[in-house]
Design an enzyme around this catalytic site. Structure first.
Site, PDB file in Angstrom:
ATOM      1  N   HIS A 119      -9.623   1.005   4.466  1.00  0.00           N
ATOM      2  CA  HIS A 119      -8.392   1.175   5.250  1.00  0.00           C
ATOM      3  C   HIS A 119      -8.694   2.113   6.415  1.00  0.00           C
ATOM      4  O   HIS A 119      -9.489   3.046   6.283  1.00  0.00           O
ATOM      5  CB  HIS A 119      -7.291   1.759   4.348  1.00  0.00           C
ATOM      6  CG  HIS A 119      -5.946   1.731   5.015  1.00  0.00           C
ATOM      7  ND1 HIS A 119      -5.578   2.653   5.960  1.00  0.00           N
ATOM      8  CD2 HIS A 119      -4.884   0.896   4.869  1.00  0.00           C
ATOM      9  CE1 HIS A 119      -4.352   2.383   6.373  1.00  0.00           C
ATOM     10  NE2 HIS A 119      -3.917   1.319   5.736  1.00  0.00           N
TER      11      HIS A 119
ATOM     12  N   SER B  89       3.066  -2.494  10.460  1.00  0.00           N
ATOM     13  CA  SER B  89       4.500  -2.518  10.767  1.00  0.00           C
ATOM     14  C   SER B  89       5.180  -3.840  10.409  1.00  0.00           C
ATOM     15  O   SER B  89       6.069  -4.311  11.123  1.00  0.00           O
ATOM     16  CB  SER B  89       4.742  -2.163  12.242  1.00  0.00           C
ATOM     17  OG  SER B  89       4.280  -0.848  12.516  1.00  0.00           O
TER      18      SER B  89
ATOM     19  N   ASN C 232       0.870  -1.177   0.000  1.00  0.00           N
ATOM     20  CA  ASN C 232       0.000   0.000   0.000  1.00  0.00           C
ATOM     21  C   ASN C 232       0.908   1.229   0.000  1.00  0.00           C
ATOM     22  O   ASN C 232       1.481   1.570   1.039  1.00  0.00           O
ATOM     23  CB  ASN C 232      -0.896  -0.032   1.251  1.00  0.00           C
ATOM     24  CG  ASN C 232      -1.716   1.225   1.394  1.00  0.00           C
ATOM     25  OD1 ASN C 232      -1.800   2.040   0.476  1.00  0.00           O
ATOM     26  ND2 ASN C 232      -2.333   1.393   2.561  1.00  0.00           N
ATOM     27  N   TRP C 233       1.033   1.839  -1.158  1.00  0.00           N
ATOM     28  CA  TRP C 233       1.983   2.963  -1.280  1.00  0.00           C
ATOM     29  C   TRP C 233       1.413   4.270  -0.726  1.00  0.00           C
ATOM     30  O   TRP C 233       2.122   5.275  -0.681  1.00  0.00           O
ATOM     31  CB  TRP C 233       2.393   3.139  -2.752  1.00  0.00           C
ATOM     32  CG  TRP C 233       3.172   1.982  -3.311  1.00  0.00           C
ATOM     33  CD1 TRP C 233       3.574   0.850  -2.650  1.00  0.00           C
ATOM     34  CD2 TRP C 233       3.669   1.836  -4.662  1.00  0.00           C
ATOM     35  NE1 TRP C 233       4.264   0.012  -3.500  1.00  0.00           N
ATOM     36  CE2 TRP C 233       4.337   0.596  -4.743  1.00  0.00           C
ATOM     37  CE3 TRP C 233       3.590   2.634  -5.807  1.00  0.00           C
ATOM     38  CZ2 TRP C 233       4.942   0.139  -5.912  1.00  0.00           C
ATOM     39  CZ3 TRP C 233       4.191   2.177  -6.982  1.00  0.00           C
ATOM     40  CH2 TRP C 233       4.862   0.949  -7.034  1.00  0.00           C
ATOM     41  N   LYS C 234       0.162   4.247  -0.369  1.00  0.00           N
ATOM     42  CA  LYS C 234      -0.489   5.433   0.227  1.00  0.00           C
ATOM     43  C   LYS C 234      -0.245   6.667  -0.636  1.00  0.00           C
ATOM     44  O   LYS C 234      -0.254   6.578  -1.858  1.00  0.00           O
ATOM     45  CB  LYS C 234      -0.012   5.630   1.664  1.00  0.00           C
ATOM     46  CG  LYS C 234      -0.187   4.368   2.515  1.00  0.00           C
ATOM     47  CD  LYS C 234      -0.068   4.632   3.983  1.00  0.00           C
ATOM     48  CE  LYS C 234      -0.150   3.319   4.740  1.00  0.00           C
ATOM     49  NZ  LYS C 234      -0.217   3.468   6.173  1.00  0.00           N
TER      50      LYS C 234
ATOM     51  N   GLU D 204      -5.749  -5.158  10.265  1.00  0.00           N
ATOM     52  CA  GLU D 204      -4.758  -4.118  10.533  1.00  0.00           C
ATOM     53  C   GLU D 204      -5.125  -3.381  11.818  1.00  0.00           C
ATOM     54  O   GLU D 204      -5.956  -2.452  11.798  1.00  0.00           O
ATOM     55  CB  GLU D 204      -4.735  -3.105   9.387  1.00  0.00           C
ATOM     56  CG  GLU D 204      -4.369  -3.701   8.049  1.00  0.00           C
ATOM     57  CD  GLU D 204      -3.707  -2.672   7.146  1.00  0.00           C
ATOM     58  OE1 GLU D 204      -2.587  -2.946   6.700  1.00  0.00           O
ATOM     59  OE2 GLU D 204      -4.293  -1.606   6.908  1.00  0.00           O
TER      60      GLU D 204
ATOM     61  N   GLY E 233       2.149   1.933  10.867  1.00  0.00           N
ATOM     62  CA  GLY E 233       3.156   2.995  10.775  1.00  0.00           C
ATOM     63  C   GLY E 233       3.810   3.347  12.095  1.00  0.00           C
ATOM     64  O   GLY E 233       4.483   4.371  12.202  1.00  0.00           O
TER      65      GLY E 233
ATOM     66  N   GLU F 263      -7.172   4.502   7.589  1.00  0.00           N
ATOM     67  CA  GLU F 263      -6.931   5.922   7.300  1.00  0.00           C
ATOM     68  C   GLU F 263      -8.115   6.521   6.549  1.00  0.00           C
ATOM     69  O   GLU F 263      -8.436   7.696   6.723  1.00  0.00           O
ATOM     70  CB  GLU F 263      -5.611   6.071   6.525  1.00  0.00           C
ATOM     71  CG  GLU F 263      -4.418   5.834   7.450  1.00  0.00           C
ATOM     72  CD  GLU F 263      -3.163   5.330   6.781  1.00  0.00           C
ATOM     73  OE1 GLU F 263      -3.068   5.387   5.543  1.00  0.00           O
ATOM     74  OE2 GLU F 263      -2.272   4.845   7.516  1.00  0.00           O
TER      75      GLU F 263
ATOM     76  N   GLY G 285       4.734   1.182   4.944  1.00  0.00           N
ATOM     77  CA  GLY G 285       6.060   1.810   4.848  1.00  0.00           C
ATOM     78  C   GLY G 285       7.107   0.953   4.149  1.00  0.00           C
ATOM     79  O   GLY G 285       7.855   1.450   3.287  1.00  0.00           O
TER      80      GLY G 285
HETATM   81  C1  PEP Z   1      -0.974   0.023   6.108  1.00  0.00           C
HETATM   82  O1  PEP Z   1      -1.261   1.183   6.273  1.00  0.00           O
HETATM   83  O2  PEP Z   1      -1.683  -0.680   5.367  1.00  0.00           O
HETATM   84  C2  PEP Z   1       0.196  -0.505   6.809  1.00  0.00           C
HETATM   85  C3  PEP Z   1       0.205  -1.761   7.125  1.00  0.00           C
HETATM   86  O3  PEP Z   1       1.211   0.384   7.093  1.00  0.00           O
HETATM   87  P1  PEP Z   1       2.637   0.033   7.774  1.00  0.00           P
HETATM   88  O4  PEP Z   1       3.152  -1.241   7.173  1.00  0.00           O
HETATM   89  O5  PEP Z   1       3.499   1.213   7.478  1.00  0.00           O
HETATM   90  O6  PEP Z   1       2.365  -0.131   9.252  1.00  0.00           O
END
Ligand code: PEP
Length: 244
Positions: free
Chosen positions: A92, A207, A8-10, A162, A168, A94, A229
């Protein structure tokens, strides 16, 4: 089942960086997992081109519930299909937080995705306060009940667990907590969809890095990872895929 490692490049990267990253991922070995990258909307077409003929699938990070219409700033499932996407991340945390997306909204978007033959990757997860209050499994069960449409299992839909507090932050739940939640999600999927629910992929996200991927991916009912990330560097993303 064959695991899925999804990036997920956001809202990161220039067009040049996105295409370079896509090429870097595609240049890696076709490991024992399916690979998926989900760039921001403006980079989808170029990344689609960069991935052409490769073993890496393309996905988007959201879609609207309507197929077309007066929805300024939004993108529809048919547009994603047209540009070469096969998957779409929905719900998601976010988006649930920044855009007030409810379970009902996520479900409507998932229905739109299914109507186009896109595979929805529906995200669920509890907040830290909910986990501390002992509500994590009930919250996630409620999100699944509210967010997954009837045709989800027949289309091979993907669930991503998640925990919001692990995204993050560099923090992850214990392996026992991840395993317990994935077992609960599996049970909910089987309750809703019968045998088909047993065959759906449940990703862990929050993470995930090359250093912890092997232990997480070895847990029962963890059928891959949704990576934020660490998906922004081809080497790290491929390191996670190689840990399967
Ligand atoms: C995400 O937002 O889907 C995610 C898992 O982020 P990260 O790996 O940075 O925690």
């Amino acid at each position: 089942m064959r695991p899925l490692i999804a990036g997920n490049w956001k809202m990161h990267g220039t067009l040049a960086e996105a295409t370079a990253l896509a090429r870097g991922v595609a240049a890696g070995p076709a490991a024992g997992a399916d690979l998926l990258v989900c760039p921001p909307f403006p980079h989808l077409a170029a990344v689609s081109e960069a991935l052409r003929g490769s073993h890496v699938a393309l996905g988007a990070q959201d879609c609207h519930a309507a197929a077309k219409g007066a929805h300024t700033g939004d993108v529809s499932a048919p547009m994603l299909k047209d540009v070469g996407a096969r998957f779409v991340i929905l719900g998601h945390s976010e988006r649930r937080a920044d855009h007030g997306e409810s379970d009902a909204v996520v479900k409507a978007k998932a229905e739109a995705a299914l109507a186009e033959g896109l595979v929805p990757v529906v995200c669920v997860g509890e907040s830290e306060a909910q986990r501390l209050a002992g509500e994590a499994e009930a919250v996630v069960a409620g999100q699944l009940a509210g967010s997954l449409p009837a045709g989800f299992a027949a289309a091979g839909g993907v669930v991503a667990y998640e925990p919001v507090w692990a995204i993050g932050t560099g923090r992850t739940p214990t392996e026992a907590d991840i395993a317990a939640m994935h077992a609960r999600i599996r049970a909910e999927l089987e309750r809703s969809f019968g045998e088909a629910g047993a065959a759906l992929r449940i990703l862990y996200g929050g993470s995930v890095k090359p250093g912890n991927a092997q232990a997480i991916l070895a847990l029962p009912h963890v059928d891959g990872a949704l990576v934020g990330g660490a998906s922004l560097k081809a080497e790290d993303f491929l390191g996670i895929a190689g840990a399967v």
